[in-house]
Scaffold this active site. Sequence first.
Site, PDB file in Angstrom:
ATOM      1  N   ASP A  99       0.868  -1.772  -0.524  1.00 20.53           N
ATOM      2  CA  ASP A  99       0.080   0.008  -0.145  1.00 20.53           C
ATOM      3  C   ASP A  99       0.561   1.243  -0.179  1.00 20.53           C
ATOM      4  O   ASP A  99       1.460   1.824   1.279  1.00 20.53           O
ATOM      5  CB  ASP A  99      -0.916  -0.147   1.336  1.00 20.53           C
ATOM      6  CG  ASP A  99      -2.015  -0.705   1.321  1.00 20.53           C
ATOM      7  OD1 ASP A  99      -1.868  -2.480   0.603  1.00 20.53           O
ATOM      8  OD2 ASP A  99      -3.162  -0.564   1.774  1.00 20.53           O
ATOM      9  N   LYS A 162      -6.564   3.776  -3.292  1.00 22.27           N
ATOM     10  CA  LYS A 162      -7.097   3.827  -2.750  1.00 22.27           C
ATOM     11  C   LYS A 162      -6.740   5.264  -2.236  1.00 22.27           C
ATOM     12  O   LYS A 162      -6.301   6.031  -2.393  1.00 22.27           O
ATOM     13  CB  LYS A 162      -5.943   2.812  -1.211  1.00 22.27           C
ATOM     14  CG  LYS A 162      -6.279   2.981   0.044  1.00 22.27           C
ATOM     15  CD  LYS A 162      -5.324   1.954   0.782  1.00 22.27           C
ATOM     16  CE  LYS A 162      -4.925   2.122   2.107  1.00 22.27           C
ATOM     17  NZ  LYS A 162      -4.196   1.090   2.737  1.00 22.27           N
ATOM     18  N   LYS A 196     -10.152   1.234  -2.811  1.00 21.51           N
ATOM     19  CA  LYS A 196     -10.205   0.682  -1.262  1.00 21.51           C
ATOM     20  C   LYS A 196     -10.397   1.460  -0.704  1.00 21.51           C
ATOM     21  O   LYS A 196      -9.976   2.602  -1.218  1.00 21.51           O
ATOM     22  CB  LYS A 196      -8.459  -0.166  -1.049  1.00 21.51           C
ATOM     23  CG  LYS A 196      -8.434  -0.198   0.421  1.00 21.51           C
ATOM     24  CD  LYS A 196      -6.769  -0.815   0.896  1.00 21.51           C
ATOM     25  CE  LYS A 196      -7.026  -0.820   2.080  1.00 21.51           C
ATOM     26  NZ  LYS A 196      -5.401  -1.883   2.613  1.00 21.51           N
TER      27      LYS A 196
HETATM   28  O1  LIG Z   1      -5.877   1.841   5.913  1.00 20.67           O
HETATM   29  C1  LIG Z   1      -5.390   1.904   6.717  1.00 20.67           C
HETATM   30  C2  LIG Z   1      -5.444   3.502   7.009  1.00 20.67           C
HETATM   31  O2  LIG Z   1      -4.574   3.543   7.922  1.00 20.67           O
HETATM   32  C3  LIG Z   1      -7.312   3.022   8.132  1.00 20.67           C
HETATM   33  O3  LIG Z   1      -7.746   3.579   8.794  1.00 20.67           O
HETATM   34  P1  LIG Z   1      -8.606   4.228  10.265  1.00 20.67           P
HETATM   35  O4  LIG Z   1      -7.397   3.719  11.290  1.00 20.67           O
HETATM   36  O5  LIG Z   1      -8.618   5.132  10.420  1.00 20.67           O
HETATM   37  O6  LIG Z   1      -9.415   2.443   9.762  1.00 20.67           O
END
Ligand SMILES: O=C[C@H](O)COP(=O)(O)O
Length: 257
Positions: A99, A162, A196
């Site tokens: 990612d 994403k 994503k």
């Molecule tokens: O996908 C990666 C992100 O850090 C997820 O964000 P979050 O911690 O607000 O769920």
Amino acid sequence: MTPDLATTARTALACLDLTSLNDADDAAAIGALCAQAAGPAGPPAALCVWPRFVAQARAQAPVGVRVAAVANFPAGGLDVAAAVADVRAIADAGGDEVDLVLPWRALQAGDAAGAAALVQAVRVACAGRTLKLILESGDLATPALIHQASLIGLDAGVDFLKTSTGKTGTGATPEAARVMLQAIADHPRGAAVGFKASGGIRKVADAAVYIALVREILGAAAVTPQRLRFGASGLLGDITAVLQGSGPGNTSAAGSY
Ligand SMILES: O=C[C@H](O)COP(=O)(O)O
């Protein structure tokens, strides 16, 4: 027909990149993440961790759960060598997915070529692995910049677009998602690219919004882990609550999309 909440929860789980990207993460935190992935609701699509925890996640994740890790994260700078080094560390430790944060500030400043060059270099460095490009759509903010960032990724051959790192003020929004999904739908290689949603997704009802957008713009067949993911550190709790509340026999992640 709008899927019921339990069906949405099963879809969200099957498409979940269960995430832990805290500065304080240690081996115990990653062990707890792996235990969550083996919980009663069923397995997520992947775990998403810092590169230094890939080997542990690989060893402790349930069979079939992919291991993703972040690169050029969270700042999204222009240092190509550092981003490629992140990818090499992820690959050497057995990671399946990368990612990558787009150099979105450089793009905002007008250096689209520099941003694209980093993405292209990382695409080459992680050949054979799934590459997701984090646009930081909440900070790019304008549809024009989100669209331009989407094209950088699509043209470079990324596998997913994403929304967010979850580390700045604004995470996923339906407005940004719509721009990104339309860019995927309109691109010649769009049929092979997924979306994503990440950053602030806490409830099954939040996920339902993005599932509906994917279904509307990419088609119902795209609502699978191969083309839809949720990056979330705090969604699994609500998924589990919904599935446990929906009665016996509803705790499997397998379900209609
Ligand atoms: O996908 C990666 C992100 O850090 C997820 O964000 P979050 O911690 O607000 O769920």
